[in-house]
Scaffold this active site. Sequence first.
Site, PDB file in Angstrom:
ATOM      1  CG  HIS A  18      -1.919  -1.012   1.373  1.00 33.48           C
ATOM      2  ND1 HIS A  18      -2.055  -1.808   2.487  1.00 33.48           N
ATOM      3  CD2 HIS A  18      -2.895  -1.402   0.521  1.00 33.48           C
ATOM      4  CE1 HIS A  18      -3.063  -2.648   2.324  1.00 33.48           C
ATOM      5  NE2 HIS A  18      -3.593  -2.428   1.126  1.00 33.48           N
ATOM      6  CE  LYS A  42     -10.872  -7.218   1.420  1.00 31.57           C
ATOM      7  NZ  LYS A  42      -9.827  -6.255   1.048  1.00 31.57           N
ATOM      8  NE  ARG A  91      -3.028  -7.656  -4.490  1.00 34.00           N
ATOM      9  CZ  ARG A  91      -3.767  -7.958  -3.439  1.00 34.00           C
ATOM     10  NH1 ARG A  91      -3.209  -8.130  -2.278  1.00 34.00           N
ATOM     11  NH2 ARG A  91      -5.065  -8.095  -3.551  1.00 34.00           N
ATOM     12  CB  SER A 129      -4.478  -6.521   4.688  1.00 30.32           C
ATOM     13  OG  SER A 129      -4.133  -5.260   4.185  1.00 30.32           O
TER      14      SER A 129
HETATM   15  O1  PNS Z   1      -8.767  -2.641   0.215  1.00 33.80           O
HETATM   16  P1  PNS Z   1     -10.092  -3.060  -0.378  1.00 33.80           P
HETATM   17  O2  PNS Z   1     -10.911  -3.838   0.638  1.00 33.80           O
HETATM   18  O3  PNS Z   1      -9.932  -3.805  -1.657  1.00 33.80           O
HETATM   19  O4  PNS Z   1     -10.880  -1.715  -0.706  1.00 33.80           O
HETATM   20  C1  PNS Z   1     -12.190  -1.758  -1.185  1.00 33.80           C
HETATM   21  C2  PNS Z   1     -12.906  -0.425  -0.915  1.00 33.80           C
HETATM   22  C3  PNS Z   1     -12.896  -0.132   0.583  1.00 33.80           C
HETATM   23  C4  PNS Z   1     -12.167   0.669  -1.660  1.00 33.80           C
HETATM   24  C5  PNS Z   1     -14.356  -0.559  -1.456  1.00 33.80           C
HETATM   25  O5  PNS Z   1     -15.008  -1.606  -0.781  1.00 33.80           O
HETATM   26  C6  PNS Z   1     -15.124   0.735  -1.326  1.00 33.80           C
HETATM   27  O6  PNS Z   1     -15.013   1.594  -2.183  1.00 33.80           O
HETATM   28  N1  PNS Z   1     -15.889   0.882  -0.221  1.00 33.80           N
HETATM   29  C7  PNS Z   1     -16.670   2.079   0.030  1.00 33.80           C
HETATM   30  C8  PNS Z   1     -18.145   1.831  -0.240  1.00 33.80           C
HETATM   31  C9  PNS Z   1     -18.439   1.908  -1.731  1.00 33.80           C
HETATM   32  O7  PNS Z   1     -18.318   2.940  -2.353  1.00 33.80           O
HETATM   33  N2  PNS Z   1     -18.806   0.753  -2.314  1.00 33.80           N
HETATM   34  C10 PNS Z   1     -19.130   0.664  -3.724  1.00 33.80           C
HETATM   35  C11 PNS Z   1     -17.901   0.531  -4.578  1.00 33.80           C
HETATM   36  S1  PNS Z   1     -18.070  -0.894  -5.530  1.00 33.80           S
END
Ligand code: PNS
Length: 161
Positions: A18, A42, A91, A129
């Site tokens: 990150h 998650k 990745r 993570s």
């Molecule tokens: O590190 P991650 O878990 O891959 O990140 C994913 C994240 C947190 C960026 C994504 O779940 C997100 O944007 N969450 C905020 C809520 C949202 O906007 N959801 C719709 C996007 S598909």
Amino acid sequence: MKQTVICPGSFDPVTVGHIDIISRASKMFDHVIVAVMVNLSKQPSFTIDERISLLKKAIGDLDNIEVVGFDGLLAEYAKQRNATAVVKGLRAVSDFEYEFQMSLTNKKLNPELETVFLTTSAENMYLSSSIVKQVASLGGDITSFVPECIRGEIEKRLSNK
Ligand code: PNS
């Protein structure tokens, strides 16, 4: 025009992968907002406040990077902050389908919002993570996975589980 971008993620916890993406984004754009967000698929191990604190320690004093927490939609937050793009690390092929879906969803919700993918550095291709959490919880060495300044804190926190 000043370019503000968002590096969103769960950061549960932040890894050297990150930090690599965030620092590269900070060289490309004027202002980088690192947003600790909710991923409903998650179950986090660290609270949002813990994740923000770890990120702040790991990033240190880079004056064009801001670390925030936000529990709403990324597309809405980008509008609020006048961010032009989301920056994410990619990745492997396995990341692509999920990232592509999120990028298209965000574009549908906020048509002005672009997504920029940075290819992860080769040495971090395998890192996540979840890997950090598994290795640390079982007493393994996470030295090469997380920034040294927060390693002890992560180990202590995960060994308490
Ligand atoms: O590190 P991650 O878990 O891959 O990140 C994913 C994240 C947190 C960026 C994504 O779940 C997100 O944007 N969450 C905020 C809520 C949202 O906007 N959801 C719709 C996007 S598909």
